[in-house]
Each structure stands twice: as structure tokens, then as C-alpha cells.
Design a protein around this motif. Structure first.
Motif, PDB file in Angstrom:
ATOM      1  N   SER A 101       0.834  -1.201   0.000  1.00 16.75           N
ATOM      2  CA  SER A 101       0.000   0.000   0.000  1.00 16.75           C
ATOM      3  C   SER A 101       0.869   1.251   0.000  1.00 16.75           C
ATOM      4  CB  SER A 101      -0.924   0.019   1.220  1.00 16.75           C
ATOM      5  OG  SER A 101      -1.789  -1.081   1.199  1.00 16.75           O
ATOM      6  N   ILE A 102       1.922   1.224   0.797  1.00 17.85           N
ATOM      7  CA  ILE A 102       2.833   2.370   0.860  1.00 17.85           C
ATOM      8  C   ILE A 102       3.508   2.568  -0.497  1.00 17.85           C
ATOM      9  CG2 ILE A 102       5.018   3.175   1.868  1.00 17.85           C
ATOM     10  CD1 ILE A 102       4.042   1.944   4.533  1.00 17.85           C
ATOM     11  N   LEU A 103       3.900   1.451  -1.128  1.00 11.92           N
ATOM     12  CA  LEU A 103       4.515   1.563  -2.454  1.00 11.92           C
ATOM     13  C   LEU A 103       3.521   2.151  -3.449  1.00 11.92           C
ATOM     14  CD1 LEU A 103       6.522  -1.782  -2.726  1.00 11.92           C
ATOM     15  CD2 LEU A 103       7.423   0.510  -2.348  1.00 11.92           C
ATOM     16  N   ASP A 104       2.250   1.707  -3.350  1.00 16.02           N
ATOM     17  CA  ASP A 104       1.227   2.264  -4.235  1.00 16.02           C
ATOM     18  C   ASP A 104       1.051   3.758  -3.976  1.00 16.02           C
ATOM     19  OD1 ASP A 104       0.839  -0.203  -5.352  1.00 16.02           O
ATOM     20  OD2 ASP A 104      -0.952  -0.682  -4.167  1.00 16.02           O
ATOM     21  N   ILE A 105       1.040   4.129  -2.708  1.00 12.96           N
ATOM     22  CA  ILE A 105       0.891   5.547  -2.359  1.00 12.96           C
ATOM     23  C   ILE A 105       2.097   6.332  -2.876  1.00 12.96           C
ATOM     24  CG2 ILE A 105       0.878   7.163  -0.417  1.00 12.96           C
ATOM     25  CD1 ILE A 105      -0.846   5.084   1.090  1.00 12.96           C
ATOM     26  N   ASN A 106       3.299   5.766  -2.695  1.00 15.36           N
ATOM     27  CA  ASN A 106       4.504   6.435  -3.199  1.00 15.36           C
ATOM     28  C   ASN A 106       4.438   6.593  -4.711  1.00 15.36           C
ATOM     29  OD1 ASN A 106       5.660   6.775  -0.698  1.00 15.36           O
ATOM     30  ND2 ASN A 106       6.842   4.888  -0.799  1.00 15.36           N
ATOM     31  N   ALA A 107       3.947   5.562  -5.390  1.00 13.56           N
ATOM     32  CA  ALA A 107       3.825   5.651  -6.855  1.00 13.56           C
ATOM     33  C   ALA A 107       2.833   6.756  -7.223  1.00 13.56           C
ATOM     34  CB  ALA A 107       3.376   4.310  -7.421  1.00 13.56           C
ATOM     35  N   LEU A 108       1.738   6.846  -6.479  1.00 13.27           N
ATOM     36  CA  LEU A 108       0.756   7.895  -6.755  1.00 13.27           C
ATOM     37  C   LEU A 108       1.349   9.281  -6.519  1.00 13.27           C
ATOM     38  CD1 LEU A 108      -2.538   6.415  -5.245  1.00 13.27           C
ATOM     39  CD2 LEU A 108      -2.003   6.801  -7.649  1.00 13.27           C
ATOM     40  N   PHE A 109       2.123   9.425  -5.444  1.00 18.57           N
ATOM     41  CA  PHE A 109       2.744  10.724  -5.166  1.00 18.57           C
ATOM     42  C   PHE A 109       3.751  11.095  -6.252  1.00 18.57           C
ATOM     43  CE2 PHE A 109       1.417  10.406  -0.601  1.00 18.57           C
ATOM     44  CZ  PHE A 109       0.737  11.597  -0.572  1.00 18.57           C
ATOM     45  N   SER A 110       4.553  10.130  -6.673  1.00 13.59           N
ATOM     46  CA  SER A 110       5.527  10.461  -7.718  1.00 13.59           C
ATOM     47  C   SER A 110       4.807  10.769  -9.030  1.00 13.59           C
ATOM     48  CB  SER A 110       6.563   9.362  -7.897  1.00 13.59           C
ATOM     49  OG  SER A 110       5.994   8.112  -8.007  1.00 13.59           O
ATOM     50  N   GLU A 111       3.721  10.076  -9.311  1.00 17.48           N
ATOM     51  CA  GLU A 111       2.946  10.385 -10.516  1.00 17.48           C
ATOM     52  C   GLU A 111       2.319  11.778 -10.401  1.00 17.48           C
ATOM     53  OE1 GLU A 111      -0.579   8.335 -13.234  1.00 17.48           O
ATOM     54  OE2 GLU A 111       0.091   7.364 -11.397  1.00 17.48           O
ATOM     55  N   ALA A 112       1.812  12.106  -9.222  1.00 20.40           N
ATOM     56  CA  ALA A 112       1.231  13.441  -9.007  1.00 20.40           C
ATOM     57  C   ALA A 112       2.312  14.515  -9.166  1.00 20.40           C
ATOM     58  CB  ALA A 112       0.601  13.529  -7.620  1.00 20.40           C
ATOM     59  N   LYS A 113       3.509  14.253  -8.656  1.00 19.25           N
ATOM     60  CA  LYS A 113       4.603  15.205  -8.792  1.00 19.25           C
ATOM     61  C   LYS A 113       4.972  15.386 -10.265  1.00 19.25           C
ATOM     62  CE  LYS A 113       9.294  16.095  -7.155  1.00 19.25           C
ATOM     63  NZ  LYS A 113      10.424  15.578  -6.364  1.00 19.25           N
ATOM     64  N   HIS A 114       5.004  14.284 -10.987  1.00 20.26           N
ATOM     65  CA  HIS A 114       5.317  14.348 -12.418  1.00 20.26           C
ATOM     66  C   HIS A 114       4.297  15.224 -13.158  1.00 20.26           C
ATOM     67  CE1 HIS A 114       6.484  12.965 -16.399  1.00 20.26           C
ATOM     68  NE2 HIS A 114       5.236  12.610 -16.629  1.00 20.26           N
ATOM     69  N   TYR A 115       3.004  14.976 -12.897  1.00 21.66           N
ATOM     70  CA  TYR A 115       1.974  15.765 -13.575  1.00 21.66           C
ATOM     71  C   TYR A 115       1.966  17.222 -13.092  1.00 21.66           C
ATOM     72  CZ  TYR A 115       0.203  11.685 -15.960  1.00 21.66           C
ATOM     73  OH  TYR A 115       0.087  10.599 -16.775  1.00 21.66           O
ATOM     74  N   HIS A 116       2.307  17.447 -11.839  1.00 20.17           N
ATOM     75  CA  HIS A 116       2.414  18.822 -11.343  1.00 20.17           C
ATOM     76  C   HIS A 116       3.512  19.563 -12.102  1.00 20.17           C
ATOM     77  CE1 HIS A 116       2.435  22.211  -8.610  1.00 20.17           C
ATOM     78  NE2 HIS A 116       3.738  22.050  -8.452  1.00 20.17           N
ATOM     79  N   ASN A 117       4.663  18.888 -12.282  1.00 18.93           N
ATOM     80  CA  ASN A 117       5.763  19.506 -13.045  1.00 18.93           C
ATOM     81  C   ASN A 117       5.329  19.803 -14.478  1.00 18.93           C
ATOM     82  OD1 ASN A 117       7.497  19.464 -10.872  1.00 18.93           O
ATOM     83  ND2 ASN A 117       8.401  17.497 -11.420  1.00 18.93           N
ATOM     84  N   LYS A 118       4.567  18.868 -15.059  1.00 23.03           N
ATOM     85  CA  LYS A 118       4.067  19.113 -16.414  1.00 23.03           C
ATOM     86  C   LYS A 118       3.166  20.342 -16.439  1.00 23.03           C
ATOM     87  CE  LYS A 118       4.028  14.864 -19.049  1.00 23.03           C
ATOM     88  NZ  LYS A 118       3.195  13.911 -19.778  1.00 23.03           N
ATOM     89  N   LEU A 119       2.283  20.445 -15.454  1.00 22.77           N
ATOM     90  CA  LEU A 119       1.391  21.609 -15.391  1.00 22.77           C
ATOM     91  C   LEU A 119       2.173  22.905 -15.218  1.00 22.77           C
ATOM     92  CD1 LEU A 119      -1.558  20.275 -13.201  1.00 22.77           C
ATOM     93  CD2 LEU A 119      -1.641  20.939 -15.602  1.00 22.77           C
ATOM     94  N   VAL A 120       3.191  22.879 -14.374  1.00 20.85           N
ATOM     95  CA  VAL A 120       4.014  24.072 -14.173  1.00 20.85           C
ATOM     96  C   VAL A 120       4.685  24.454 -15.490  1.00 20.85           C
ATOM     97  CG1 VAL A 120       6.123  24.911 -13.033  1.00 20.85           C
ATOM     98  CG2 VAL A 120       4.368  23.729 -11.703  1.00 20.85           C
ATOM     99  N   ASN A 121       5.214  23.475 -16.212  1.00 23.93           N
ATOM    100  CA  ASN A 121       5.859  23.765 -17.504  1.00 23.93           C
ATOM    101  C   ASN A 121       4.849  24.314 -18.513  1.00 23.93           C
ATOM    102  OD1 ASN A 121       8.369  22.960 -16.603  1.00 23.93           O
ATOM    103  ND2 ASN A 121       8.147  20.863 -17.341  1.00 23.93           N
ATOM    104  N   ILE A 122       3.664  23.737 -18.556  1.00 23.93           N
ATOM    105  CA  ILE A 122       2.623  24.237 -19.471  1.00 23.93           C
ATOM    106  C   ILE A 122       2.250  25.670 -19.112  1.00 23.93           C
ATOM    107  CG2 ILE A 122       0.201  23.945 -20.132  1.00 23.93           C
ATOM    108  CD1 ILE A 122       0.653  20.916 -19.958  1.00 23.93           C
ATOM    109  N   ARG A 123       2.171  25.951 -17.822  1.00 24.22           N
ATOM    110  CA  ARG A 123       1.828  27.307 -17.380  1.00 24.22           C
ATOM    111  C   ARG A 123       2.910  28.303 -17.823  1.00 24.22           C
ATOM    112  NH1 ARG A 123       0.911  29.436 -11.244  1.00 24.22           N
ATOM    113  NH2 ARG A 123       0.115  31.462 -11.830  1.00 24.22           N
ATOM    114  N   LYS A 124       4.180  27.893 -17.642  1.00 26.37           N
ATOM    115  CA  LYS A 124       5.280  28.762 -18.071  1.00 26.37           C
ATOM    116  C   LYS A 124       5.204  29.014 -19.573  1.00 26.37           C
ATOM    117  CE  LYS A 124       8.694  27.466 -14.563  1.00 26.37           C
ATOM    118  NZ  LYS A 124       9.979  26.766 -14.320  1.00 26.37           N
TER     119      LYS A 124
END
Length: 170
Positions: A95-118
């Protein structure tokens, strides 16, 4: 005749073979007549003695085996509980690994959103600059056209003035 040996746990009568003293004739009673009653008495006593001997021989081992089996059963219960706890720990880890995977995926998409915003902000700035430049160019063209028009009018007026006019007679 020899006296038969007595075997432990067996009555003397059961262990002793029948003695054959004389030959039987037809008037004698059958040798098996009293044997059935003797065997019934001997059988009960022999069965009791054999049972006691068998129980006394195997009972301690059986009791030790029973205690060993009880200990084994208790150890198995403890082992099963421990195993269940370990399984639940592994499930938590997954479960922790799944949560970690979700957090890293969320971080990845957040970075994408920040780049799109820029990129959108850069595009907005560029379009704003282009609009200003286009407006300036349009204004300059209009000014240039106005100046050319005024220049033509001046030239037309000058030519008009330079053209010979017939004198008026009065």
C-alpha cells in the motif's frame, strides 16, 4: 514330565501344553469338553493381563506424544499468527509503495502543469508584444499613407498653382 516355564503376563495354565498320558478310546470323554470352560476363565484373566500390559507399555509413549502434539499445535497457532502479521506488514508495504507511486505520478503531472503554465505565460507575452508591434506597424502605415496623401495633395496644389492661368479681362 517337565514343568513348563511360566511366561510373564500369562497364567501357567495358558502356557502349559496339554499332556497326553494315555490313548483315548470311544468311551472316554472328549478332551475338549472342559477346555471351553477353562478357556473362558483363562481368556478373561489373560485378556485383562494383556490389556494392562499393553496399556502400561504404550501409555507413557502415547501421553508423551499427546503432550508433544499439543505443543506442536500451540507452536503452529503462534506461527500462523506471526505469519498473518507478516502478511499484513507486506500488504501495508505494498500500500505504501502504491501511495509512493501515486505521489511520484502526481509530482510528475504537477511539473508538467508548471511547464505548461510557463509556456502559456511566454506565449501570452509574445502575443502581447506581437500585438503591440502590429499596432505600431499599422499606425506607422496609416501615418505614412496620410503623409503620402498630404504630399500628393501638396504636389497637386503646387502643380495647380504652377499651371498657367489665362488672365482675366476686366
Amino acid at each position: 514330565m517337565e514343568q513348563p516355564e511360566r511366561k510373564e503376563g500369562f497364567p501357567l495354565e495358558a502356557a502349559a501344553p496339554r499332556q497326553m498320558g494315555r490313548a483315548l478310546d470311544s468311551s472316554d470323554a472328549s478332551p475338549d469338553e472342559g477346555l471351553i470352560e477353562d478357556l473362558a476363565a483363562v481368556d478373561k484373566k489373560a485378556v485383562e493381563q494383556l490389556t494392562e500390559g499393553l496399556i502400561s507399555h504404550y501409555l507413557p509413549d502415547l501421553q508423551r506424544s499427546k503432550v508433544a502434539l499439543q505443543e506442536l499445535t500451540q507452536n503452529q497457532v503462534v506461527l500462523l499468527d506471526t505469519l498473518e502479521q507478516e502478511i499484513s506488514k507486506f500488504k501495508e508495504c505494498n500500500s505504501i509503495l502504491d501511495i509512493n507511486a501515486l505521489f511520484s505520478e502526481a509530482k510528475h503531472y504537477h511539473n508538467k502543469l508548471v511547464n505548461i503554465r510557463k509556456e502559456m505565460m511566454m506565449l501570452h507575452e509574445k502575443t502581447s508584444k506581437l500585438k503591440k508591434r502590429a499596432l505600431k506597424l499599422q499606425q506607422k502605415r496609416q501615418k505614412d499613407e496620410l503623409e503620402r496623401e498630404q504630399q500628393r495633395e501638396k504636389e497637386f496644389e503646387r502643380e495647380k498653382q504652377l499651371t498657367a492661368k489665362p488672365a482675366r479681362r476686366t
